[in-house]
Design a protein around this motif. Sequence first.
Motif, PDB file in Angstrom:
ATOM      1  N   ALA A 179       0.807  -1.199  -0.010  1.00 18.70           N
ATOM      2  CA  ALA A 179      -0.078   0.026  -0.040  1.00 18.70           C
ATOM      3  C   ALA A 179       0.665   1.356   0.119  1.00 18.70           C
ATOM      4  CB  ALA A 179      -0.906  -0.101   1.099  1.00 18.70           C
ATOM      5  N   SER A 180       2.079   1.154   0.608  1.00 23.99           N
ATOM      6  CA  SER A 180       3.020   2.369   0.522  1.00 23.99           C
ATOM      7  C   SER A 180       3.758   2.570  -0.434  1.00 23.99           C
ATOM      8  CB  SER A 180       3.818   2.391   1.767  1.00 23.99           C
ATOM      9  OG  SER A 180       4.608   1.231   1.773  1.00 23.99           O
ATOM     10  N   LEU A 181       3.886   1.644  -1.545  1.00 27.90           N
ATOM     11  CA  LEU A 181       4.696   1.709  -2.628  1.00 27.90           C
ATOM     12  C   LEU A 181       3.702   2.343  -3.874  1.00 27.90           C
ATOM     13  CD1 LEU A 181       6.548  -1.797  -2.533  1.00 27.90           C
ATOM     14  CD2 LEU A 181       7.478   0.395  -1.922  1.00 27.90           C
ATOM     15  N   SER A 182       4.437   3.159  -4.464  1.00 31.62           N
ATOM     16  CA  SER A 182       3.891   3.671  -5.719  1.00 31.62           C
ATOM     17  C   SER A 182       4.061   2.719  -7.037  1.00 31.62           C
ATOM     18  CB  SER A 182       4.576   5.135  -6.309  1.00 31.62           C
ATOM     19  OG  SER A 182       5.997   4.667  -6.606  1.00 31.62           O
ATOM     20  N   PRO A 183       3.294   2.919  -7.958  1.00 30.03           N
ATOM     21  CA  PRO A 183       3.431   2.202  -9.080  1.00 30.03           C
ATOM     22  C   PRO A 183       4.744   1.959  -9.848  1.00 30.03           C
ATOM     23  CG  PRO A 183       1.461   3.152  -9.419  1.00 30.03           C
ATOM     24  CD  PRO A 183       2.006   4.036  -8.106  1.00 30.03           C
ATOM     25  N   GLU A 184       5.310   3.120  -9.574  1.00 23.81           N
ATOM     26  CA  GLU A 184       6.689   3.336 -10.130  1.00 23.81           C
ATOM     27  C   GLU A 184       7.706   2.470  -9.349  1.00 23.81           C
ATOM     28  OE1 GLU A 184       4.813   6.828 -11.669  1.00 23.81           O
ATOM     29  OE2 GLU A 184       4.727   5.879  -9.684  1.00 23.81           O
ATOM     30  N   GLN A 185       7.459   2.401  -7.988  1.00 28.43           N
ATOM     31  CA  GLN A 185       8.353   1.819  -7.288  1.00 28.43           C
ATOM     32  C   GLN A 185       8.292   0.300  -7.281  1.00 28.43           C
ATOM     33  OE1 GLN A 185       7.238   3.654  -3.688  1.00 28.43           O
ATOM     34  NE2 GLN A 185       9.243   4.558  -3.226  1.00 28.43           N
ATOM     35  N   TRP A 205       4.276 -14.468 -15.481  1.00 27.36           N
ATOM     36  CA  TRP A 205       3.202 -13.572 -14.570  1.00 27.36           C
ATOM     37  C   TRP A 205       4.097 -12.332 -14.257  1.00 27.36           C
ATOM     38  CZ3 TRP A 205      -0.759 -15.301 -11.128  1.00 27.36           C
ATOM     39  CH2 TRP A 205      -1.311 -16.785 -11.694  1.00 27.36           C
ATOM     40  N   ASN A 206       5.190 -12.159 -13.912  1.00 25.08           N
ATOM     41  CA  ASN A 206       5.717 -10.972 -13.738  1.00 25.08           C
ATOM     42  C   ASN A 206       5.711  -9.897 -14.809  1.00 25.08           C
ATOM     43  OD1 ASN A 206       6.488 -11.724 -11.208  1.00 25.08           O
ATOM     44  ND2 ASN A 206       8.785 -12.022 -11.603  1.00 25.08           N
ATOM     45  N   TYR A 207       5.871 -10.602 -15.966  1.00 20.72           N
ATOM     46  CA  TYR A 207       5.729  -9.631 -17.493  1.00 20.72           C
ATOM     47  C   TYR A 207       4.125  -9.149 -17.342  1.00 20.72           C
ATOM     48  CZ  TYR A 207      10.014 -11.089 -19.442  1.00 20.72           C
ATOM     49  OH  TYR A 207      11.367 -11.237 -19.765  1.00 20.72           O
ATOM     50  N   ARG A 208       3.189 -10.013 -17.005  1.00 20.35           N
ATOM     51  CA  ARG A 208       1.783  -9.488 -16.896  1.00 20.35           C
ATOM     52  C   ARG A 208       1.753  -8.240 -15.690  1.00 20.35           C
ATOM     53  NH1 ARG A 208      -1.897 -10.017 -13.585  1.00 20.35           N
ATOM     54  NH2 ARG A 208      -0.969 -11.630 -12.487  1.00 20.35           N
ATOM     55  N   ARG A 209       2.366  -8.364 -14.674  1.00 16.89           N
ATOM     56  CA  ARG A 209       2.444  -7.433 -13.715  1.00 16.89           C
ATOM     57  C   ARG A 209       2.761  -6.228 -13.950  1.00 16.89           C
ATOM     58  NH1 ARG A 209       4.058 -12.320 -10.264  1.00 16.89           N
ATOM     59  NH2 ARG A 209       2.379 -12.847  -9.060  1.00 16.89           N
ATOM     60  N   ILE A 210       4.136  -6.351 -14.762  1.00 12.57           N
ATOM     61  CA  ILE A 210       4.722  -5.201 -15.210  1.00 12.57           C
ATOM     62  C   ILE A 210       3.843  -4.342 -16.227  1.00 12.57           C
ATOM     63  CG2 ILE A 210       6.531  -4.368 -16.628  1.00 12.57           C
ATOM     64  CD1 ILE A 210       8.173  -6.812 -15.313  1.00 12.57           C
ATOM     65  N   ALA A 211       2.964  -5.363 -17.035  1.00 16.19           N
ATOM     66  CA  ALA A 211       2.220  -4.729 -17.937  1.00 16.19           C
ATOM     67  C   ALA A 211       1.051  -3.701 -17.340  1.00 16.19           C
ATOM     68  CB  ALA A 211       1.508  -5.623 -19.074  1.00 16.19           C
ATOM     69  N   GLU A 212       0.593  -4.550 -16.184  1.00 16.70           N
ATOM     70  CA  GLU A 212      -0.479  -3.785 -15.550  1.00 16.70           C
ATOM     71  C   GLU A 212       0.001  -2.786 -14.838  1.00 16.70           C
ATOM     72  OE1 GLU A 212      -3.831  -4.850 -11.780  1.00 16.70           O
ATOM     73  OE2 GLU A 212      -1.931  -6.289 -12.451  1.00 16.70           O
ATOM     74  N   LEU A 213       0.887  -2.442 -14.319  1.00 21.33           N
ATOM     75  CA  LEU A 213       1.786  -1.379 -13.579  1.00 21.33           C
ATOM     76  C   LEU A 213       1.662  -0.173 -14.829  1.00 21.33           C
ATOM     77  CD1 LEU A 213       4.368  -3.034 -11.171  1.00 21.33           C
ATOM     78  CD2 LEU A 213       2.203  -1.547 -10.506  1.00 21.33           C
ATOM     79  N   TYR A 214       2.381  -0.649 -15.712  1.00 21.86           N
ATOM     80  CA  TYR A 214       2.522   0.306 -16.981  1.00 21.86           C
ATOM     81  C   TYR A 214       1.037   0.995 -17.463  1.00 21.86           C
ATOM     82  CZ  TYR A 214       7.507   0.315 -17.907  1.00 21.86           C
ATOM     83  OH  TYR A 214       8.948   0.272 -18.050  1.00 21.86           O
ATOM     84  N   ALA A 215      -0.009   0.233 -17.488  1.00 23.51           N
ATOM     85  CA  ALA A 215      -1.256   0.664 -17.803  1.00 23.51           C
ATOM     86  C   ALA A 215      -1.576   1.414 -16.810  1.00 23.51           C
ATOM     87  CB  ALA A 215      -2.095  -0.755 -17.858  1.00 23.51           C
ATOM     88  N   MET A 216      -1.475   1.295 -15.642  1.00 30.40           N
ATOM     89  CA  MET A 216      -2.025   2.048 -14.272  1.00 30.40           C
ATOM     90  C   MET A 216      -1.197   3.364 -14.686  1.00 30.40           C
ATOM     91  SD  MET A 216      -1.755  -0.599 -11.151  1.00 30.40           S
ATOM     92  CE  MET A 216      -2.230   0.674  -9.808  1.00 30.40           C
ATOM     93  N   MET A 217      -0.173   3.563 -15.127  1.00 23.29           N
ATOM     94  CA  MET A 217       0.500   4.879 -15.201  1.00 23.29           C
ATOM     95  C   MET A 217       0.254   5.282 -16.811  1.00 23.29           C
ATOM     96  SD  MET A 217       4.002   2.941 -13.770  1.00 23.29           S
ATOM     97  CE  MET A 217       5.164   4.405 -14.645  1.00 23.29           C
ATOM     98  N   ASP A 218      -0.713   5.045 -17.388  1.00 22.94           N
ATOM     99  CA  ASP A 218      -1.114   5.281 -18.528  1.00 22.94           C
ATOM    100  C   ASP A 218      -0.226   5.072 -19.806  1.00 22.94           C
ATOM    101  OD1 ASP A 218      -3.330   6.064 -20.262  1.00 22.94           O
ATOM    102  OD2 ASP A 218      -2.740   8.088 -19.903  1.00 22.94           O
ATOM    103  N   GLN A 219       0.807   4.270 -19.642  1.00 21.72           N
ATOM    104  CA  GLN A 219       1.666   3.879 -20.706  1.00 21.72           C
ATOM    105  C   GLN A 219       1.443   2.448 -21.477  1.00 21.72           C
ATOM    106  OE1 GLN A 219       5.881   4.423 -19.549  1.00 21.72           O
ATOM    107  NE2 GLN A 219       5.456   5.594 -17.713  1.00 21.72           N
ATOM    108  N   LYS A 220       0.297   2.918 -22.219  1.00 24.36           N
ATOM    109  CA  LYS A 220      -0.154   1.556 -22.792  1.00 24.36           C
ATOM    110  C   LYS A 220       0.806   0.842 -23.904  1.00 24.36           C
ATOM    111  CE  LYS A 220      -5.207   3.215 -22.431  1.00 24.36           C
ATOM    112  NZ  LYS A 220      -6.288   3.453 -23.130  1.00 24.36           N
TER     113      LYS A 220
END
Length: 375
Positions: free
Chosen positions: A238-244, A274-289
């Motif tokens: 909860a304390s980590l940003s998407p970038e972190q 699975w980690n690549y998918r997590r990375i994709a989700e984080l980029y999507a959250m940061m609006d970097q489609k």
Amino acid sequence: MNNNLGSKIKELRIAENLTQERLAEELNVSFQSISRWENGISTPDISLIPVIARYFGVSTDYLFGLQDEESEITRSELEQKYLSYRKEGDLDEAYEVMLEARKMFPRDLHFCTNLAEVMDLFEGGNSAQVAAYTEQRFSEQIFSLCRRVVEESKDETDRSKALSMLCSYYMKAGNVSAAMKIADSMTDIMHSKEVLLGEVLSGEDKKKQLQENILTMADYISDTLVKIAFQKEYGFSASLSPEQKLEYVLSANTILTTIISDGNYLEYSRKLGWNYRRIAELYAMMDQKSKAMEYLLKAEEMAKVYDSIDKAVQRKFTSVFCDQVESDMSNNGKHFVGTETEMLSYRLGELSVYFGDDDQFKALQECIGGNNIVI
């Protein structure tokens, strides 16, 4: 029947560190009966022979001192079935096999460990498995099985697994002091069996052990980085940003791809995907489609690689850092029935909220196809 039967019962009782009174209680007979059997004065009723055999986890032929390998063959078959279902992520069948194993060999502590292990996985399984975990009070059964293994087993691997599960369940129950007591009783990493063997062995055996240690630690560090970023129980997510979080997961994959440097990832292709998918989700959250799509395509590639592997064939890694290490497809963390491609399809459905009508995303969904994943 002769006194060979009584001698075998005595031998098995002593090996299990049981008193005559305790064995009598387990078999629902008087302790005088046990004494008479062991001294050759009388023999068990014929109906008790299979009960005694099952209790000690041996064949009836073994009780009579006959040459018989059936028991060991059956044990091996049950173990192989269990590992096969674990490889495929079929927790329900793995659980059923271990229930059968426990009925046939109720004194086999390794099967106790396996059963506790698969029951523990139900907590993170699909909705039906989670319901079974709660309704059938699996946590209490796991606790009982693990206590028995810790108290009675002479196999250090099984004891370590049981202690680890006990530690986890003490924490879940809020008993931090008991969990700490177990943790403090364990040896530190640098003085573990594996590290010491890496020092003691020589030649190719030494190289193999050192490579196993390297891959095990790379796996542990990678897993820990991802858990810090995403697992709520760790308390940091909860304390980590998407970038972190992104930095954590990218580092996790970098560690694995550095050690498995030639791209022959075997069971780790699943973890990387699975980690690549997590990375994709984080980029999507940061609006970097565009970056998100880049990593979703990598996730798709890893899913297809994993699905193409024949799980029944024993393989070794081929990277220079771990080319002596045998692949272990049963240690892949899979806990669902279906292919990795199907699971990615399921997860894409969850990610659609970030992509909307994005043409590239929709094309990927169509390319991957549907799924029958039950969560």
